[in-house]
Design a protein around this motif. Sequence first.
Motif, mmCIF file in Angstrom:
data_model
loop_
_atom_site.group_PDB
_atom_site.id
_atom_site.type_symbol
_atom_site.label_atom_id
_atom_site.label_comp_id
_atom_site.label_asym_id
_atom_site.label_seq_id
_atom_site.Cartn_x
_atom_site.Cartn_y
_atom_site.Cartn_z
ATOM 1 N N ILE A 29 36.942 27.038 18.649
ATOM 2 C CA ILE A 29 36.520 26.608 19.995
ATOM 3 C C ILE A 29 37.373 27.280 21.061
ATOM 4 C CG2 ILE A 29 36.452 24.618 21.554
ATOM 5 C CD1 ILE A 29 35.505 22.952 19.146
ATOM 6 N N HIS A 30 38.695 27.346 20.834
ATOM 7 C CA HIS A 30 39.561 27.999 21.819
ATOM 8 C C HIS A 30 39.323 29.509 21.889
ATOM 9 C CE1 HIS A 30 41.870 24.721 23.415
ATOM 10 N NE2 HIS A 30 41.969 24.208 22.206
ATOM 11 N N GLU A 31 39.019 30.125 20.744
ATOM 12 C CA GLU A 31 38.696 31.551 20.751
ATOM 13 C C GLU A 31 37.411 31.808 21.540
ATOM 14 O OE1 GLU A 31 37.931 35.218 17.606
ATOM 15 O OE2 GLU A 31 38.407 33.212 16.856
ATOM 16 N N LEU A 32 36.441 30.942 21.392
ATOM 17 C CA LEU A 32 35.198 31.060 22.164
ATOM 18 C C LEU A 32 35.470 30.929 23.665
ATOM 19 C CD1 LEU A 32 32.109 31.306 22.068
ATOM 20 C CD2 LEU A 32 32.022 28.810 21.932
ATOM 21 N N GLY A 33 36.351 30.011 24.030
ATOM 22 C CA GLY A 33 36.718 29.861 25.445
ATOM 23 C C GLY A 33 37.399 31.104 25.995
ATOM 24 N N GLU A 34 38.269 31.714 25.183
ATOM 25 C CA GLU A 34 38.937 32.945 25.615
ATOM 26 C C GLU A 34 37.941 34.087 25.783
ATOM 27 O OE1 GLU A 34 42.112 33.940 22.992
ATOM 28 O OE2 GLU A 34 43.219 32.095 23.407
ATOM 29 N N LEU A 35 36.985 34.214 24.850
ATOM 30 C CA LEU A 35 35.964 35.247 24.967
ATOM 31 C C LEU A 35 35.131 35.042 26.231
ATOM 32 C CD1 LEU A 35 34.754 35.543 21.273
ATOM 33 C CD2 LEU A 35 36.039 37.237 22.574
ATOM 34 N N ARG A 36 34.796 33.796 26.517
ATOM 35 C CA ARG A 36 34.034 33.493 27.722
ATOM 36 C C ARG A 36 34.830 33.850 28.982
ATOM 37 N NH1 ARG A 36 32.469 28.026 26.959
ATOM 38 N NH2 ARG A 36 30.760 28.841 25.723
ATOM 39 N N GLN A 37 36.117 33.565 28.983
ATOM 40 C CA GLN A 37 36.964 33.890 30.135
ATOM 41 C C GLN A 37 37.071 35.402 30.328
ATOM 42 O OE1 GLN A 37 38.163 31.832 32.352
ATOM 43 N NE2 GLN A 37 39.253 33.392 33.503
ATOM 44 N N ALA A 39 34.824 37.630 29.430
ATOM 45 C CA ALA A 39 33.525 38.082 29.926
ATOM 46 C C ALA A 39 33.388 37.789 31.412
ATOM 47 C CB ALA A 39 32.400 37.410 29.144
ATOM 48 N N TYR A 40 33.846 36.639 31.863
ATOM 49 C CA TYR A 40 33.788 36.290 33.278
ATOM 50 C C TYR A 40 34.650 37.242 34.107
ATOM 51 C CZ TYR A 40 34.385 33.705 37.605
ATOM 52 O OH TYR A 40 34.427 33.353 38.925
ATOM 53 N N GLU A 41 35.862 37.535 33.649
ATOM 54 C CA GLU A 41 36.746 38.452 34.373
ATOM 55 C C GLU A 41 36.132 39.855 34.448
ATOM 56 O OE1 GLU A 41 40.393 38.183 32.248
ATOM 57 O OE2 GLU A 41 40.927 36.230 33.100
ATOM 58 N N ASN A 42 35.541 40.318 33.354
ATOM 59 C CA ASN A 42 34.915 41.643 33.359
ATOM 60 C C ASN A 42 33.727 41.692 34.307
ATOM 61 O OD1 ASN A 42 36.726 42.710 31.557
ATOM 62 N ND2 ASN A 42 35.455 42.301 29.773
ATOM 63 N N SER A 43 32.943 40.615 34.369
ATOM 64 C CA SER A 43 31.802 40.614 35.290
ATOM 65 C C SER A 43 32.271 40.601 36.738
ATOM 66 C CB SER A 43 30.886 39.429 35.016
ATOM 67 O OG SER A 43 31.508 38.213 35.395
ATOM 68 N N VAL A 44 33.358 39.896 37.034
ATOM 69 C CA VAL A 44 33.901 39.898 38.402
ATOM 70 C C VAL A 44 34.382 41.297 38.771
ATOM 71 C CG1 VAL A 44 35.797 39.043 39.819
ATOM 72 C CG2 VAL A 44 34.471 37.455 38.441
ATOM 73 N N LEU A 45 35.088 41.968 37.864
ATOM 74 C CA LEU A 45 35.560 43.326 38.129
ATOM 75 C C LEU A 45 34.386 44.286 38.337
ATOM 76 C CD1 LEU A 45 38.520 43.643 35.604
ATOM 77 C CD2 LEU A 45 38.653 43.429 38.091
ATOM 78 N N TYR A 46 33.348 44.146 37.530
ATOM 79 C CA TYR A 46 32.169 45.003 37.658
ATOM 80 C C TYR A 46 31.487 44.785 39.002
ATOM 81 C CZ TYR A 46 27.489 46.810 36.907
ATOM 82 O OH TYR A 46 26.312 47.476 37.051
ATOM 83 N N LYS A 47 31.336 43.529 39.410
ATOM 84 C CA LYS A 47 30.693 43.234 40.691
ATOM 85 C C LYS A 47 31.506 43.784 41.863
ATOM 86 C CE LYS A 47 28.258 39.105 39.199
ATOM 87 N NZ LYS A 47 28.158 37.644 39.321
#
Length: 143
Positions: A29-37, A39-47
């Motif tokens: 569950i914690h690994e999934l949360g880290e992957l989600r975080q 992905a969110y950081e990468n999308s912010v950088l891309y935008k």
Amino acid sequence: MELEHKAMWALKTTNLDLKTGGEARFLQIHELGELRQHAYENSVLYKEHTKKLQDKCLKDHKQFQAGDLVLLYNSRLRLFSGKLHSRWTGPYMVKEVFPYGTAAIENADGVIFKLNGHRLKLYVGGPIESAVEVIELHTPHTS
């Protein structure tokens, strides 16, 4: 008997220790949360990167100076239905540039009016000459 043997084998191969299974699930569950975080950081950088590129393209082409010749986009022009009719009119002369993209332009009659700079683009061509070539048609001589 054979069914019981397969059931016992399945129970032995799966880990029925609740403490170990709980820890494994907690880590998943914690690994999934880290992957989600991530992905969110990468999308912010891309935008941010795409916004920077888009703003650079927009700001470079919309820098008007007093005395520039510009074309005006008329979005309400519906005289002729068809794709080949241009909605850009002009050229007009820029009289003054105001903050936030507003510009005052002057038409050929000397009338000055303000409008949004998004409706303008630089006029880079020279005067358009409307040359009409007259072709005379003669009737062929019949013998």
